[in-house]
Scaffold this motif. Structure first.
Motif, PDB file in Angstrom:
ATOM      1  N   SER A  11      11.053   3.119   0.398  1.00 48.79           N
ATOM      2  CA  SER A  11      11.720   4.427   0.429  1.00 48.79           C
ATOM      3  C   SER A  11      11.199   5.353   1.525  1.00 48.79           C
ATOM      4  N   ASN A  12       9.936   5.198   1.912  1.00 47.48           N
ATOM      5  CA  ASN A  12       9.437   6.072   2.979  1.00 47.48           C
ATOM      6  C   ASN A  12       9.668   5.493   4.377  1.00 47.48           C
ATOM      7  N   LEU A  39      -2.174  -4.086   6.260  1.00 42.86           N
ATOM      8  CA  LEU A  39      -2.643  -2.698   6.167  1.00 42.86           C
ATOM      9  C   LEU A  39      -4.159  -2.594   6.116  1.00 42.86           C
ATOM     10  N   MET A  52      -1.237   3.038   5.003  1.00 43.17           N
ATOM     11  CA  MET A  52       0.059   3.072   4.327  1.00 43.17           C
ATOM     12  C   MET A  52       1.164   2.909   5.353  1.00 43.17           C
ATOM     13  N   ILE A  53       2.369   2.618   4.846  1.00 41.57           N
ATOM     14  CA  ILE A  53       3.551   2.549   5.696  1.00 41.57           C
ATOM     15  C   ILE A  53       4.465   3.718   5.335  1.00 41.57           C
TER      16      ILE A  53
HETATM   17  N1  LIG Z   1       3.689  10.513   2.459  1.00 41.85           N
HETATM   18  C1  LIG Z   1       3.704   9.175   3.009  1.00 41.85           C
HETATM   19  C2  LIG Z   1       3.764   8.187   1.853  1.00 41.85           C
HETATM   20  C3  LIG Z   1       3.598   6.758   2.333  1.00 41.85           C
HETATM   21  C4  LIG Z   1       3.644   5.778   1.177  1.00 41.85           C
HETATM   22  O1  LIG Z   1       3.502   6.128  -0.006  1.00 41.85           O
HETATM   23  N2  LIG Z   1       3.847   4.509   1.538  1.00 41.85           N
HETATM   24  C5  LIG Z   1       3.855   3.446   0.559  1.00 41.85           C
HETATM   25  C6  LIG Z   1       5.181   2.680   0.600  1.00 41.85           C
HETATM   26  S1  LIG Z   1       6.597   3.707   0.300  1.00 41.85           S
HETATM   27  C7  LIG Z   1       2.773   2.437   0.919  1.00 41.85           C
HETATM   28  O2  LIG Z   1       2.281   2.389   2.032  1.00 41.85           O
HETATM   29  N3  LIG Z   1       2.407   1.595  -0.059  1.00 41.85           N
HETATM   30  C8  LIG Z   1       1.507   0.493   0.170  1.00 41.85           C
HETATM   31  C9  LIG Z   1       2.243  -0.755   0.535  1.00 41.85           C
HETATM   32  O3  LIG Z   1       3.465  -0.719   0.726  1.00 41.85           O
HETATM   33  O4  LIG Z   1       1.587  -1.803   0.644  1.00 41.85           O
HETATM   34  C10 LIG Z   1       4.900   9.037   3.959  1.00 41.85           C
HETATM   35  O5  LIG Z   1       5.925   9.704   3.730  1.00 41.85           O
HETATM   36  O6  LIG Z   1       4.802   8.287   4.938  1.00 41.85           O
END
Ligand SMILES: N[C@@H](CCC(=O)N[C@@H](CS)C(=O)NCC(=O)O)C(=O)O
Length: 225
Positions: A11-12, A39, A52-53
């Motif tokens: 979603s991000n 990561l 994070m992504i």
């Molecule tokens: N506030 C950040 C939030 C980033 C975030 O929560 N990313 C999640 C995926 S939506 C993430 O990296 N999760 C760890 C993964 O996917 O392995 C943004 O908008 O970029």
């Protein structure tokens, strides 16, 4: 060459990919996060120390935080179009992007998790109704704002439509009864005419696994659809 790091169904990450496509940018998608890993490497920490992504690399320049990336891409590659040149119009765009993150994204994503991402026999109708009401309440404000506008900043599509357009797709595609939001619905239909929205936002809801690409299947197996 621009690099976008992330999973294209996250979603991000979706707003960044949609923005890059609206801008007609050439980019390489570096699959990362979830089972794609990467990561926890030192190389990725140089790009995003939060591990994070999404994140991007544009030449030597690295950036993280999804909506900051959308603003950067639009400022750099869409000045006067996706990034309004009038400073007050740009501030309004910024305001709605912040509002999308602070008010609209939460209830809609939790509604998505409580429905699409929860097995039917485990769903909690009370929780779903509460989240639906919270999402509707937030989007009612957007509905009022859109009463006299085609897009969030007025007559033309801008970066302000991007985060909210991603939220709208999820909201309108979870299986709940939704009270009407005529102006938001009309704006959503306008977004649905945009090829980049259809290709990069609307196709990731995972309704028919037989039609998914291998990449979609890989992402679905880790529960990100
Ligand atoms: N506030 C950040 C939030 C980033 C975030 O929560 N990313 C999640 C995926 S939506 C993430 O990296 N999760 C760890 C993964 O996917 O392995 C943004 O908008 O970029």
């Amino acid at each position: 060459m621009l690099e976008i790091w992330g999973r294209p169904y996250s979603s991000n990450v979706i707003p960044v990919i949609w923005a890059a496509n609206e801008l007609g940018l050439d980019y390489t998608l570096q699959l990362a996060g979830g089972s794609f890993g990467k990561l926890d490497t030192e190389a990725y920490a140089q790009i995003n120390p939060n591990r994070m992504i999404p994140a991007i690399r544009d030449g030597d320049f690295a950036l993280w935080e999804s909506l900051t990336i959308v603003r950067y891409l639009c400022d750099r590659y869409g000045a006067g179009t996706l990034s309004p040149s009038n400073i007050q119009t740009r501030a309004i765009a910024d305001q709605w992007m912040e509002w999308s993150a602070s008010r609209a994204f939460g209830p809609v994503i939790y509604l998505f998790f409580a429905t699409v991402r929860t097995q039917p026999d485990q769903r909690d109708p009370e929780k779903i109704a509460k989240l639906r009401d919270e999402a509707h309440e937030a989007l009612t404000l957007l509905d009022q704002h859109l009463a006299d506008k085609a897009y969030v900043c007025g007559d033309s599509f801008t970066m302000a439509d991007i985060p909210l357009g991603c939220v709208a797709y999820r909201y309108f595609n979870v299986e709940v009864d939704r009270p009407p939001l005529p102006n938001v619905e009309a704006w959503y239909q306008r977004l649905a005419e945009r090829p980049a929205y259809r290709d990069h936002v609307m196709r990731h809801f995972g309704t028919n696994p037989d039609e998914w690409s291998a990449l979609e299947k890989a992402c679905a197996s880790e529960g990100v659809l």
